[in-house]
Write an enzyme that holds these catalytic residues in place. Structure first.
Site: not given
Lengths: 133, 390
Positions: B180, B152, B326, B201-202, B71-72, B238
């Site tokens: 979010q 968030n 964070c 994804a997380h 995301g960042s 990659t």
């Protein structure tokens, strides 16, 4: 960020929580805006022994643990010794604090000092009142 | 009992997701850029994942999806890229005061370097951005509006579709940080007038360290990471093939189950909110009561400080947070709560509990059982708690 076992112990089972209604000296430091307020109540005997001490704290785990540890370190000790309490001594007794929490120990030291200053000011007032009588 | 109520920080990876990823470590481990069968298998994994993500977001074409490292990275790529690519048109960017630091700190840096002029829009007491305020802030030199889809910390869902329509009308690009929101509420980039979108994804039961951006066809975002020509020359390096496959699998599952999960989480969320309000005095629900992520609960609890609540909860097996993960360890109160007009004092006592579809009613009951005594104990210790309670 991880707290030591000692910090967690003092946080979960804080010693000397509460107030002393007829305290010889009360010290309040910090403010809610910055996230910590500590209040220290001292009961000091005529021969200047800290007979009893209680605290109230608004703040994080470290703020509560440092307040609790500070009361343990000074309870039953002569004022001359209590005056010399340093924040390092509180940190050491707690087996360390995370760097961002060191300011909590400084606050605990300042709370004790503020309570002593309050005791001295009250004592002086009383003495002056006696003189004028 | 171990209760995980920090799903806004990160989520557990679904077993089906892990299963889908494993062959891309052990069998199809070829570099997708190479020229052999191993590469072709890996490349197929990438292509399928891109198609799946495009479908879940209702993107017009899979080529509008670019995979990133999270995301960042996505937020950085879009803000820095748009500022660079559209500098001839102007350098004005509009955002809100409650964005994630990946947006705010990046914009701050662009400002410091003289690469952007930024308008930070206020929010109301519920954390809502007013679309009309966006319209009013647009100038001829405005190149981008970036407003998050859902916050968030407090879970407020922003009127993204309306903001997007205003931007489109004014000919200004619209980006939304949907980190979010994706997998939690329906997202349709075409219907919602979105030009650029960030996801990771997380936050929806996928692996960490992999994300994606949606870049509508025709929008120019140059590469931030240069090197090989991966991701249509927009993101060198990659590809994290297993991670990308996992991202797509997780998004596919979450999109499929969206309706059922939303209903389940909303019911538990509202039970938790009502339970806290019933059992604990002087609490304040932070964020919008209904226009809110189905999994977010955030309370301001007066007279006590967040960390001590979290520590007590943790000692009894409940994982929660104060605001964003964070910022824990930081001593500053949440910029989100302050922007919503909540005082420093109250912002210091915020408690965020974020659910997932794996959260059970028993877990919520347990939290409702242990939280009130924790709060009372800390309040009894607090010098600012009025004597004799409220």
């Amino acid at each position: 960020m991880q707290y030591s076992e000692r910090v967690l112990d003092h946080f979960q089972h804080p010693r000397n929580v509460g107030e002393i209604p007829d305290a010889s000296g009360v010290g309040t430091v910090g403010n809610a805006k910055c996230g910590d307020i500590m209040q220290m109540f001292l009961k000091i005997s005529d021969d200047e022994i800290v007979e009893d001490v209680k605290f109230k704290t608004f703040g994080c785990g470290a703020a509560i643990a440092t307040s609790s540890m500070a009361t343990e370190l000074i309870k039953g000790k002569p004022l001359s010794e209590v005056e010399k309490l340093t924040n390092e001594a509180v940190v050491e007794a707690l087996e360390g604090l995370p760097p961002v929490k060191i300011h909590c120990s400084v606050l605990a030291q300042e709370a004790v000092q503020a309570a002593i200053a309050d005791y001295r000011a009250k004592k002086q007032q009383k003495e002056e009142a006696q003189k004028t009588e | 009992m171990h209760v995980y109520l920090d799903n806004a920080a990160t989520t557990k990876v679904l077993p089906e997701v892990i299963e889908a990823m494993i062959p891309y470590y052990s069998e199809f481990y070829g570099n997708p850029s190479s020229f052999h069968s191993f590469a072709r298998d890996a490349h197929k994994g990438l292509d399928d994942a891109r198609r799946t993500v495009a479908k879940c977001l209702n993107a017009a074409n899979p080529s509008e999806i670019y995979f990133t490292g999270g995301g960042s990275e996505g937020d950085n790529m879009i803000l820095r890229g748009v500022a660079q690519a559209y500098r001839k048109k102007g350098n004005h960017i509009i955002t809100s005061k409650i964005e994630h630091h990946a947006i705010l700190h990046t914009l701050q840096e662009l400002e410091d370097k003289g690469l952007a002029t930024v308008t930070y829009l206020d929010v109301d007491e519920n954390g809502l951005v007013d679309p009309e305020a966006v319209r009013a802030a647009i100038r001829p030199e405005t190149i981008l509006v970036s407003v998050m889809m859902a916050n968030n910390e407090v879970g407020t869902i922003e009127p993204v579709k309306e903001i997007g329509a205003i931007c489109r009308e004014a000919g200004v690009l619209f980006h939304t940080d949907a980190v979010q929101a994706i997998g939690h509420i329906p997202v349709d980039v075409q219907d919602m007038n979105i030009d650029l979108l960030t996801l990771t994804a997380h936050k929806f039961h996928g692996p960490k360290g992999v994300g994606a951006v949606y870049i509508r066809k025709g929008v120019r975002v140059p590469a931030m990471i240069t090197g090989g020509g991966q991701e249509n020359k927009k993101r060198a390096g990659t590809e994290n093939v297993p991670g990308i496959v996992g991202l797509a699998k997780a998004l596919e599952i979450q999109t499929e189950n969206l309706g059922a999960n939303m209903a389940k989480m909303t019911a538990l969320r509202d039970k938790l909110i009502a339970g806290v309000e019933e059992r604990i005095k002087t609490v304040h629900l932070n964020g919008h009561r209904t226009q809110r992520l189905p999994n977010n609960v955030n309370f301001g609890i007066r007279y006590i400080e967040s960390e001590s609540i979290l520590l007590m909860l943790d000692l009894q097996g409940v994982a929660a947070s104060s605001g964003s993960a964070c910022t824990s360890g930081s001593l500053d109160p949440s910029h989100v709560l302050l922007a919503m007009g909540i005082s420093h004092e109250e912002a210091n006592g915020s408690l965020r509990m974020t659910l997932s579809e794996f959260t059970t009613e028993e877990e919520i009951d347990y939290v409702l059982e242990i939280l009130p005594p924790i709060v009372q104990r800390l309040r009894d210790m607090s010098p600012i708690y009025p004597k004799g309670g409220e």
